[in-house]
Design a protein around this motif. Structure first.
Motif, PDB file in Angstrom:
ATOM      1  N   ASP A  70      16.326  63.166  84.079  1.00  0.00           N
ATOM      2  CA  ASP A  70      17.259  62.184  83.662  1.00  0.00           C
ATOM      3  C   ASP A  70      16.587  61.041  83.235  1.00  0.00           C
ATOM      4  OD1 ASP A  70      19.325  64.055  83.787  1.00  0.00           O
ATOM      5  OD2 ASP A  70      19.955  63.361  86.019  1.00  0.00           O
ATOM      6  N   THR A  73      19.906  55.138  81.268  1.00  0.00           N
ATOM      7  CA  THR A  73      20.608  54.677  80.161  1.00  0.00           C
ATOM      8  C   THR A  73      19.913  53.548  79.699  1.00  0.00           C
ATOM      9  OG1 THR A  73      22.900  55.286  81.084  1.00  0.00           O
ATOM     10  CG2 THR A  73      22.807  53.852  79.361  1.00  0.00           C
ATOM     11  N   VAL A  86      22.548  54.852  75.446  1.00  0.00           N
ATOM     12  CA  VAL A  86      22.087  56.249  75.102  1.00  0.00           C
ATOM     13  C   VAL A  86      21.865  56.722  76.694  1.00  0.00           C
ATOM     14  CG1 VAL A  86      20.752  58.031  73.886  1.00  0.00           C
ATOM     15  CG2 VAL A  86      21.395  55.924  72.856  1.00  0.00           C
ATOM     16  N   ASP A  87      22.500  57.798  76.863  1.00  0.00           N
ATOM     17  CA  ASP A  87      22.251  58.556  78.202  1.00  0.00           C
ATOM     18  C   ASP A  87      21.624  60.076  77.980  1.00  0.00           C
ATOM     19  OD1 ASP A  87      22.171  59.479  80.828  1.00  0.00           O
ATOM     20  OD2 ASP A  87      24.137  59.591  81.252  1.00  0.00           O
ATOM     21  N   SER A  88      20.334  60.275  78.219  1.00  0.00           N
ATOM     22  CA  SER A  88      19.902  61.416  77.963  1.00  0.00           C
ATOM     23  C   SER A  88      18.888  62.286  79.140  1.00  0.00           C
ATOM     24  CB  SER A  88      18.866  61.035  76.686  1.00  0.00           C
ATOM     25  OG  SER A  88      18.085  60.269  77.007  1.00  0.00           O
ATOM     26  N   TYR A  89      18.637  63.363  78.880  1.00  0.00           N
ATOM     27  CA  TYR A  89      17.567  64.027  79.810  1.00  0.00           C
ATOM     28  C   TYR A  89      16.635  65.148  79.198  1.00  0.00           C
ATOM     29  CZ  TYR A  89      20.160  68.654  78.941  1.00  0.00           C
ATOM     30  OH  TYR A  89      20.381  69.809  78.447  1.00  0.00           O
ATOM     31  N   LEU A 123      12.899  58.016  71.122  1.00  0.00           N
ATOM     32  CA  LEU A 123      14.267  57.650  70.913  1.00  0.00           C
ATOM     33  C   LEU A 123      14.345  56.678  70.256  1.00  0.00           C
ATOM     34  CD1 LEU A 123      15.797  58.866  74.086  1.00  0.00           C
ATOM     35  CD2 LEU A 123      16.074  59.987  71.784  1.00  0.00           C
ATOM     36  N   ARG A 140      22.217  64.495  64.718  1.00  0.00           N
ATOM     37  CA  ARG A 140      21.988  64.326  66.356  1.00  0.00           C
ATOM     38  C   ARG A 140      20.993  65.466  66.672  1.00  0.00           C
ATOM     39  NH1 ARG A 140      25.869  64.070  71.675  1.00  0.00           N
ATOM     40  NH2 ARG A 140      26.619  62.162  70.482  1.00  0.00           N
ATOM     41  N   MET A 144      16.908  65.439  67.667  1.00  0.00           N
ATOM     42  CA  MET A 144      16.397  65.798  69.243  1.00  0.00           C
ATOM     43  C   MET A 144      15.425  66.890  68.792  1.00  0.00           C
ATOM     44  SD  MET A 144      18.123  64.344  71.561  1.00  0.00           S
ATOM     45  CE  MET A 144      17.927  62.844  70.472  1.00  0.00           C
ATOM     46  N   ARG A 167      18.059  66.148  75.349  1.00  0.00           N
ATOM     47  CA  ARG A 167      19.303  66.365  74.750  1.00  0.00           C
ATOM     48  C   ARG A 167      20.132  64.853  75.346  1.00  0.00           C
ATOM     49  NH1 ARG A 167      21.084  69.838  71.117  1.00  0.00           N
ATOM     50  NH2 ARG A 167      19.492  71.288  71.304  1.00  0.00           N
ATOM     51  N   VAL A 168      21.046  64.441  74.285  1.00  0.00           N
ATOM     52  CA  VAL A 168      21.804  63.283  74.344  1.00  0.00           C
ATOM     53  C   VAL A 168      22.917  63.583  75.296  1.00  0.00           C
ATOM     54  CG1 VAL A 168      22.795  61.327  73.430  1.00  0.00           C
ATOM     55  CG2 VAL A 168      20.674  61.998  72.757  1.00  0.00           C
ATOM     56  N   LYS A 169      23.384  63.088  76.566  1.00  0.00           N
ATOM     57  CA  LYS A 169      24.390  63.355  77.122  1.00  0.00           C
ATOM     58  C   LYS A 169      25.475  62.804  76.497  1.00  0.00           C
ATOM     59  CE  LYS A 169      22.582  63.002  81.230  1.00  0.00           C
ATOM     60  NZ  LYS A 169      22.753  62.925  82.701  1.00  0.00           N
TER      61      LYS A 169
END
Length: 291
Positions: A70, A73, A86-89, A123, A140, A144, A167-169
């Motif tokens: 993860d 943010t 942005v929250d991504s993993y 990003l 999007r 990615m 991926r952006v959550k």
């Protein structure tokens, strides 16, 4: 038990311990490296049963299954200089065990930190060349895929890591910006609603006007048709009367006189002064109508 037996038993135990310490097993989901006095002598050891030199050799195992990390943010700016949280993993796996060990010392935590740094910079660059609408919905997936390919070009060579997916959550507006955006969206929706209402009222007025016009036309056509039919009926009635009365003119004269008497003497209070020799009274004086 004699001394010789004890020595023999101890020797056997030592042999067994040495034999056991000379064997190691790599699980199916892992790959290994072999170190001798800390120096790398064998890498990318496949799953199965293997042998090593006891004491002086050391084995390190690494999970080559898909791993996820993860990304904390972070806030990035779009091309319009609008901040987005942005929250991504990242989904990744070890592709080259030899390069992975040489670059990170076999430390997955260090590998994750290096990978996060590359993705974070990527990003930031990708968001910086796109609008808010593009990064939220329009582009999007393209963003990615582009970032994944871009990061793979470096991390595969440098760290032996393959990035399978990024991926952006969630994408959110920070604090005050979020409230401003919501207000602007509400204003835009209200404006759009007003336009729809105005258009609806305009269409309704047009429909009502058209309905009134059609009603007037239909009533006029119906009235004209009714008058035409009434005229045709009256003409046919007159013709029928004419044909009937024409066959006996004396009866026709008598019948019309009776109708005249009935309408004239309708009330007992009616008074009429007339010459007794008038033709109007001829049927009262003589049913044959003769003078």
């Amino acid at each position: 038990m004699g001394p010789k037996s004890i020595v023999g038993l101890a020797g056997a135990l030592i042999v067994i311990l040495v034999a056991l310490s000379s064997v190691y097993i790599i699980p199916e989901t892992h790959r290994g490296v072999l170190l001798r006095f800390g120096e790398l002598i064998e890498t990318d050891i496949e799953a199965g049963l293997h042998f090593k030199v006891p004491v002086i050799d050391q084995v390190r195992e690494f999970d080559v299954r898909l791993l996820t990390t993860d990304l904390p943010t972070r806030q990035y700016l779009t091309i319009e200089k609008k901040p987005l949280d942005v929250d991504s993993y990242i989904a990744w796996k070890i592709r080259d065990v030899d390069q992975f060990y040489r670059a990170t010392g076999g430390d997955e935590y260090r590998a994750s930190e290096l990978l996060l740094s590359r993705v974070d910079n990527g990003l930031r660059d990708e968001f910086g060349v796109r609008t808010m609408v593009e990064v939220v919905s329009g582009q999007r997936d393209e963003l990615m895929h582009t970032l994944r390919d871009r990061v793979n070009e470096t991390v595969l060579k440098e760290f032996g890591i393959e990035v399978v997916d990024i991926r952006v959550k969630a994408i959110e507006f920070p604090g005050q910006v979020s409230q401003n955006v919501f207000r602007r969206m509400a204003t835009e929706r209200e404006k759009l609603a007003q336009e729809f209402r105005s258009r609806g009222r305009e269409l309704a007025e047009g429909i009502r006007a058209d309905a009134d016009r059609q009603r007037t036309v239909i009533l006029a056509e119906a009235f004209a048709k009714a008058e035409e039919m009434r005229g045709e009926g009256d003409a046919q009635a007159a013709q029928i009367y004419a044909d009937a009365y024409g066959s006996n003119s004396e009866f026709y004269s008598f019948y019309r006189s009776l109708e005249a008497y009935q309408s004239t003497f309708d009330s007992k209070d009616d008074i009429m002064v007339i010459d007794t020799e008038s033709d109007f009274l001829k049927f009262l004086k003589d049913p044959q109508g003769s003078r």
